[in-house]
Motif scaffolding. Structure first.
Motif, PDB file in Angstrom:
ATOM      1  N   UNK A  39       7.967  90.854  20.467  1.00  0.00           N
ATOM      2  CA  UNK A  39       8.908  89.779  20.774  1.00  0.00           C
ATOM      3  C   UNK A  39       8.400  88.949  21.943  1.00  0.00           C
ATOM      4  N   UNK A  40       7.811  89.599  22.947  1.00  0.00           N
ATOM      5  CA  UNK A  40       7.277  88.879  24.096  1.00  0.00           C
ATOM      6  C   UNK A  40       6.110  88.006  23.651  1.00  0.00           C
ATOM      7  N   UNK A  41       5.210  88.578  22.855  1.00  0.00           N
ATOM      8  CA  UNK A  41       4.077  87.803  22.359  1.00  0.00           C
ATOM      9  C   UNK A  41       4.540  86.660  21.462  1.00  0.00           C
ATOM     10  N   UNK A  42       5.555  86.918  20.673  1.00  0.00           N
ATOM     11  CA  UNK A  42       6.077  85.896  19.775  1.00  0.00           C
ATOM     12  C   UNK A  42       6.676  84.741  20.566  1.00  0.00           C
ATOM     13  N   UNK A  43       7.412  85.047  21.651  1.00  0.00           N
ATOM     14  CA  UNK A  43       7.991  83.995  22.479  1.00  0.00           C
ATOM     15  C   UNK A  43       6.901  83.174  23.156  1.00  0.00           C
ATOM     16  N   UNK A  69       6.295  79.187  22.610  1.00  0.00           N
ATOM     17  CA  UNK A  69       6.277  78.262  23.745  1.00  0.00           C
ATOM     18  C   UNK A  69       4.985  77.452  23.747  1.00  0.00           C
ATOM     19  N   UNK A  70       3.869  78.127  23.505  1.00  0.00           N
ATOM     20  CA  UNK A  70       2.576  77.459  23.469  1.00  0.00           C
ATOM     21  C   UNK A  70       2.546  76.431  22.341  1.00  0.00           C
ATOM     22  N   UNK A  71       3.082  76.809  21.184  1.00  0.00           N
ATOM     23  CA  UNK A  71       3.104  75.917  20.037  1.00  0.00           C
ATOM     24  C   UNK A  71       4.004  74.717  20.315  1.00  0.00           C
ATOM     25  N   UNK A  72       5.139  74.951  20.961  1.00  0.00           N
ATOM     26  CA  UNK A  72       6.063  73.858  21.283  1.00  0.00           C
ATOM     27  C   UNK A  72       5.396  72.868  22.238  1.00  0.00           C
ATOM     28  N   UNK A  73       4.673  73.376  23.237  1.00  0.00           N
ATOM     29  CA  UNK A  73       3.990  72.500  24.172  1.00  0.00           C
ATOM     30  C   UNK A  73       2.945  71.654  23.463  1.00  0.00           C
ATOM     31  N   UNK A 132      -5.907  73.164  23.418  1.00  0.00           N
ATOM     32  CA  UNK A 132      -6.017  71.993  24.290  1.00  0.00           C
ATOM     33  C   UNK A 132      -4.859  71.937  25.282  1.00  0.00           C
ATOM     34  N   UNK A 133      -3.646  72.213  24.801  1.00  0.00           N
ATOM     35  CA  UNK A 133      -2.485  72.241  25.700  1.00  0.00           C
ATOM     36  C   UNK A 133      -2.651  73.325  26.748  1.00  0.00           C
ATOM     37  N   UNK A 134      -3.159  74.483  26.338  1.00  0.00           N
ATOM     38  CA  UNK A 134      -3.373  75.579  27.288  1.00  0.00           C
ATOM     39  C   UNK A 134      -4.463  75.217  28.290  1.00  0.00           C
ATOM     40  N   UNK A 135      -5.509  74.529  27.855  1.00  0.00           N
ATOM     41  CA  UNK A 135      -6.589  74.115  28.762  1.00  0.00           C
ATOM     42  C   UNK A 135      -6.068  73.161  29.825  1.00  0.00           C
ATOM     43  N   UNK A 136      -5.305  72.165  29.415  1.00  0.00           N
ATOM     44  CA  UNK A 136      -4.780  71.195  30.372  1.00  0.00           C
ATOM     45  C   UNK A 136      -3.816  71.864  31.338  1.00  0.00           C
ATOM     46  N   UNK A 137      -3.003  72.783  30.822  1.00  0.00           N
ATOM     47  CA  UNK A 137      -2.087  73.532  31.697  1.00  0.00           C
ATOM     48  C   UNK A 137      -2.873  74.374  32.697  1.00  0.00           C
ATOM     49  N   UNK A 138      -3.934  75.034  32.241  1.00  0.00           N
ATOM     50  CA  UNK A 138      -4.751  75.858  33.137  1.00  0.00           C
ATOM     51  C   UNK A 138      -5.445  75.002  34.193  1.00  0.00           C
TER      52      UNK A 138
END
Length: 185
Positions: free
Chosen positions: A44-48, A52-56, A115-121
């Motif tokens: 459930x934690x991984x799914x959330x 969230x990552x997909x929504x971003x 890409x969203x994760x890269x920009x966030x990082x």
């Protein structure tokens, strides 16, 4: 050598009677510790986190929006209002990427998430320059990655990477970091 417990103080009968009266009617507690047969799962934690990552990534990157940039030639983009000289600096290799993202083997949806994760990082770690290696392959990501990056509000500039960072198969991006008062004089 074992230590001897200290001698207990003498308890008189009046104190002992007072103690017995105060605990009269008390019942012994039943053990309430719960023991699970198996360890609790964490999908459930991984799914959330995945949601969230997909929504971003869906918020910033759309497949329907096609910006007015040429993705068939040399990729070159500077955010409106930013210094046009940044593209030339990227082309010359004046900025060395602090993070490198390799998108080889990913589809468009997975690439959006990364890409969203890269920009966030980059924002989180205060990195100004990053390299996105999309490869050449069938030209799907080569055309889509710049179109996605143009849509993100924190991408300040991008240019095709110099040869040492991937050439035609990579893009250097500059991230618009928030100004802090620590560095101002």
């Amino acid at each position: 050598m074992k230590k001897q417990p200290p001698p207990s103080p003498m308890i008189d009968d009046a104190d002992l009677d007072l103690f017995r009266q105060s605990i009269a009617g008390a019942k012994q507690l039943k053990q309430d510790t719960v023991r699970f047969d198996k360890a609790p799962s964490k999908p459930k934690v991984n799914e959330l986190a995945t949601q969230k990552k997909q929504h971003q990534s869906e918020f910033y990157f759309s497949d329907e929006y096609i910006p007015d940039i040429d993705t068939s030639g040399t990729i070159n983009y500077v955010k409106p209002g930013a210094d046009r000289y940044l593209a030339k600096q990227l082309r010359r290799g004046d900025f060395a990427p602090e993070l490198i993202l390799d998108l080889h083997g990913l589809n468009k949806d997975m690439a959006k998430e990364e890409l969203a994760a890269l920009i966030h990082a980059c924002k989180k770690q205060h990195y100004y320059c990053a390299c996105v290696v999309h490869g050449i392959g069938e030209h799907v990501l080569k055309h889509k990655v710049p179109q996605y990056l143009v849509q993100h509000p924190n991408v300040l500039a991008m240019h095709q990477a110099p040869l040492e960072y991937g050439g035609k198969g990579a893009v250097l991006i500059l991230i618009d970091l928030p100004q802090t008062n620590e560095f101002r004089r």
